[in-house]
Design an enzyme around this catalytic site. Structure first.
Site, short mmCIF file in Angstrom:
data_model
loop_
_atom_site.label_atom_id
_atom_site.label_comp_id
_atom_site.label_asym_id
_atom_site.label_seq_id
_atom_site.Cartn_x
_atom_site.Cartn_y
_atom_site.Cartn_z
N ARG A 1 -8.06 -8.66 4.30
CA ARG A 1 -7.04 -7.64 4.62
C ARG A 1 -7.63 -6.51 5.46
NH1 ARG A 1 -2.12 -5.21 0.86
NH2 ARG A 1 -1.37 -3.78 2.46
N HIS B 1 -8.81 1.04 13.82
CA HIS B 1 -8.44 2.20 13.00
C HIS B 1 -9.58 3.19 12.79
CE1 HIS B 1 -4.81 -0.03 12.46
NE2 HIS B 1 -4.30 0.83 11.62
N LYS C 1 1.42 -10.45 8.68
CA LYS C 1 1.07 -9.49 7.61
C LYS C 1 1.26 -10.14 6.24
CE LYS C 1 0.55 -5.13 5.81
NZ LYS C 1 0.55 -3.70 5.97
N ASN D 1 -7.34 -3.41 9.88
CA ASN D 1 -7.79 -2.08 10.32
C ASN D 1 -8.43 -2.11 11.70
OD1 ASN D 1 -6.97 -0.84 7.91
ND2 ASN D 1 -8.80 -1.58 6.89
N LYS E 1 0.87 -1.18 0.00
CA LYS E 1 0.00 0.00 0.00
C LYS E 1 0.90 1.22 0.00
CE LYS E 1 -4.29 -1.41 2.27
NZ LYS E 1 -5.17 -1.18 3.43
N HIS F 1 -8.73 6.77 13.73
CA HIS F 1 -8.71 7.91 12.79
C HIS F 1 -9.57 9.05 13.34
CE1 HIS F 1 -7.51 5.18 9.18
NE2 HIS F 1 -6.47 5.60 9.87
P1 NAD Z 1 7.14 8.38 10.45
O1 NAD Z 1 7.57 7.87 9.15
O2 NAD Z 1 6.64 9.78 10.51
O3 NAD Z 1 8.32 8.19 11.50
C1 NAD Z 1 8.15 8.65 12.83
C2 NAD Z 1 9.29 9.60 13.23
O4 NAD Z 1 10.45 8.84 13.50
C3 NAD Z 1 9.68 10.60 12.16
O5 NAD Z 1 10.03 11.82 12.76
C4 NAD Z 1 10.91 9.95 11.54
O6 NAD Z 1 11.77 10.87 10.88
C5 NAD Z 1 11.55 9.34 12.74
N1 NAD Z 1 12.42 8.20 12.50
C6 NAD Z 1 12.29 7.23 11.60
N2 NAD Z 1 13.19 6.29 11.81
C7 NAD Z 1 13.94 6.68 12.85
C8 NAD Z 1 15.04 6.11 13.55
N3 NAD Z 1 15.51 4.91 13.25
N4 NAD Z 1 15.58 6.81 14.57
C9 NAD Z 1 15.06 8.02 14.94
N5 NAD Z 1 14.02 8.59 14.34
C10 NAD Z 1 13.46 7.91 13.31
O7 NAD Z 1 5.98 7.48 11.09
P2 NAD Z 1 5.71 5.90 11.10
O8 NAD Z 1 5.00 5.63 12.35
O9 NAD Z 1 6.93 5.12 10.77
O10 NAD Z 1 4.71 5.72 9.87
C11 NAD Z 1 3.46 6.35 9.86
C12 NAD Z 1 3.01 6.43 8.42
O11 NAD Z 1 2.86 5.11 7.90
C13 NAD Z 1 1.67 7.12 8.24
O12 NAD Z 1 1.75 8.02 7.16
C14 NAD Z 1 0.71 5.99 7.91
O13 NAD Z 1 -0.35 6.38 7.08
C15 NAD Z 1 1.63 5.03 7.20
N6 NAD Z 1 1.20 3.62 7.24
C16 NAD Z 1 1.17 2.96 6.06
C17 NAD Z 1 0.80 1.63 6.05
C18 NAD Z 1 0.84 0.87 4.76
O14 NAD Z 1 0.39 -0.26 4.73
N7 NAD Z 1 1.38 1.45 3.72
C19 NAD Z 1 0.48 0.96 7.23
C20 NAD Z 1 0.53 1.68 8.43
C21 NAD Z 1 0.90 3.02 8.43
N1 GLY Z 2 -2.00 -1.35 7.26
C1 GLY Z 2 -3.14 -1.88 6.61
C2 GLY Z 2 -2.81 -2.70 5.41
O1 GLY Z 2 -1.68 -2.83 5.04
O2 GLY Z 2 -3.70 -3.22 4.81
#
Ligand code: NAD
Ligand code: GLY
Length: 361
Positions: A238, A245, A224, A242, A140, A249
Site C-alpha cells: 500500500r 508524496h 486502489k 505514496n 484511512k 509533502h
Molecule cells: P477538499 O476536501 O478540501 O476539497 C477541495 C475543495 O473543493 C474544497 O473547497 C471543497 O469544499 C470543494 N468541493 C468539494 N466538492 C465540490 C464540488 N463538487 N463542487 C465544488 N466544490 C467542491 O480536498 P480534496 O482534494 O478532496 O481532499 C484532500 C484531503 O484528502 C486532504 O486532507 C488529504 O489529506 C486527504 N486524503 C486522504 C486520503 C485517504 O486515503 N484517506 C487520500 C488522499 C488524500
Molecule cells: N492515499 C494513500 C492510501 O490510501 O494509502
C-alpha cells in the site's frame, strides 16, 4: 453505473460510480442498519448537494452537521463538532454517518465514525475527483495535528462509496487537475495500460467528458481497491500509493498549506521520483519525458517552487513520516507501471535531481 467491490472479507463494500447517483435511495439505504443518519458536509458542498442526499434518506431520522471549508479545519476541534451533534441528537451505536464532500470531509467524518461509541457505520459520498479516486476508498481516516498532517487517525472502512460523477461539474479546474494527478499515479505505480490510456484521453478528461471521467475513476478505484485488499494496513505494497508524496509533502510544507494543492505537489513529486529513477538507471529518459508531457497535458505543474533549494527540500523530506529508523525511503519507478519502495539509492543522486530542478515555478 459501474459497481466495483473492495474485497475485505466481511468488511467488503461496493463502490458505485456514475452520473445521477446522489439521490438514489436504493444505493444508500441497504447500507444503513439503524434508523439514525448524520450527514456531514461543509459550507461549500452542502448548498449544492445536501438536499438530494437528504431526500434519498427520506425513510430515516436524518440530521446534518455543516463544517467550515478547508484543510485547516481538519482538526480535533472541528471533529468535536460532529460528536456534539451526534450526542445532542442522542444518536446511538447503530447510527450511520454519511460524508458528503471532498477528502477533508471524508477523512474527518470517517474518523468520527471510527471513534463515536467505539465505532459506528459510515458511508462515503465523495464530491471531488481526488476523493472519488483515492481518499474515499480504503478506510484511512483522520485529522491533522499542529505538528503533522494526518497524524491522528484510524483505519475504518466505509460500508459503501457512492461517486456521483455529476458533482464534478461544479469543481474548479485546479481541483480537477489535482485529482488527475492521483489518477496518473495509478498508471505509474501499477498499471502501464492505464497510463497509455491516459495519454490518449487526457484532453477528454480536462474537458470533463463524462465517459472519460467515468472510465478514469473506475480504473483508478479498481487499482486502489486491489491495493487495499492486498495490504489494508500498509504493511507493504500500500505504501506504493505514496509515489511522489514525500517530495510533495515537502513542497506543501515549504509553501505553507494552501498555495499548492496536494495533487499539484504530488505531480511534481512524481516527476522528481521519475528523474531520480532515471539517474539510477531504472527508468528510460524517454519514459521521464512521457510522464512530464502527461502532467503538462493535465495542466499540472512540473517544477518545484523557485524558492525551495535542495538543502531545505532534503530537510523537509527527512521529516516525512515514511522515514523509518532514520533512513529516507522513497517510492521510485522501475518502469512506467512498476513502482518500488526503497532506501537503496545514492543520496548524491537525490541531491543532484533536486539541484537540477531548483529554480522552477
Ligand atoms: P477538499 O476536501 O478540501 O476539497 C477541495 C475543495 O473543493 C474544497 O473547497 C471543497 O469544499 C470543494 N468541493 C468539494 N466538492 C465540490 C464540488 N463538487 N463542487 C465544488 N466544490 C467542491 O480536498 P480534496 O482534494 O478532496 O481532499 C484532500 C484531503 O484528502 C486532504 O486532507 C488529504 O489529506 C486527504 N486524503 C486522504 C486520503 C485517504 O486515503 N484517506 C487520500 C488522499 C488524500
Ligand atoms: N492515499 C494513500 C492510501 O490510501 O494509502
Amino acid at each position: 453505473m459501474k459497481t466495483l467491490r473492495v474485497e475485505l472479507g466481511e468488511r467488503s463494500y461496493p463502490i458505485h460510480i456514475g452520473a445521477g447517483l446522489l439521490g438514489r435511495a436504493d444505493l444508500i439505504a441497504p447500507h444503513i442498519r439503524g434508523k439514525q443518519v448524520m450527514v456531514v458536509s461543509n459550507e461549500t458542498v452542502a448548498p449544492l448537494y445536501l438536499e438530494p442526499v437528504l431526500a434519498a434518506l427520506g425513510g430515516f431520522r436524518t440530521e446534518s452537521v455543516i463544517l467550515p471549508d478547508g484543510e485547516v479545519y481538519k482538526n480535533l476541534e472541528i471533529l468535536n463538532r460532529i460528536f456534539d451533534a451526534l450526542l445532542e441528537a442522542r444518536f446511538n451505536r447503530r447510527c450511520t454517518l454519511v460524508a458528503l464532500g471532498g477528502g477533508v470531509v471524508g477523512d474527518i467524518t470517517g474518523f468520527a465514525a471510527a471513534c463515536y461509541q467505539r465505532g459506528v457505520d459510515f458511508i462515503q459520498i465523495p464530491t471531488t475527483l481526488l476523493a472519488q479516486v483515492d481518499s474515499s476508498v480504503g478506510g484511512k481516516t483522520g485529522v491533522n495535528h499542529p505538528l503533522g498532517k494526518n497524524m491522528i487517525g484510524a483505519f475504518h472502512q466505509p460500508n459503501c462509496v457512492i461517486a456521483d460523477t455529476d458533482t464534478l461539474n461544479t469543481l474548479d479546474d485546479r481541483q480537477l487537475a489535482a485529482g488527475i494527478a492521483e489518477v496518473i499515479k495509478y498508471g505509474l505505480i501499477r498499471d502501464a495500460g492505464f497510463f497509455d490510456w491516459l495519454e490518449q484521453h487526457m484532453a477528454e478528461l480536462t474537458a470533463r467528458k463524462p465517459a472519460a471521467l467515468a472510465e478514469a475513476i473506475e480504473r483508478s478505484c479498481r487499482n486502489k481497491a486491489e491495493v487495499v485488499a492486498e495490504d489494508e494496513r500498509e504493511a507493504g505494497s500500500r505504501a506504493l500509493l505514496n509515489l511522489g508524496h514525500t517530495f510533495g509533502h515537502a513542497i506543501e510544507t515549504a509553501t505553507g498549506y494552501g498555495r499548492w494543492l496536494h495533487g499539484e505537489a504530488v505531480a511534481v513529486g512524481m516527476l522528481l521520483a521519475a528523474r531520480l529513477s532515471a539517474r539510477l538507471g531504472w527508468l528510460e529518459q524517454a519514459e521521464v519525458e512521457r510522464i512530464a508531457r502527461l502532467l503538462e497535458a493535465a495542466a499540472l505543474p512540473t517544477r518545484p517552487p523557485a524558492d525551495l533549494d535542495s538543502d531545505r527540500f532534503l530537510e523537509l523530506m527527512a521529516v516525512d513520516k515514511k522515514v523509518l529508523d532514520g533512513g529516507l525511503r522513497l517510492v521510485l519507478l522501475r518502469g512506467i507501471g512498476h513502482a518500488v519502495v526503497t532506501d537503496d539509492f545514492d543520496p548524491a543522486a537525490l541531491r543532484a535531481v533536486l539541484d537540477e530542478a531548483a529554480g522552477g515555478d
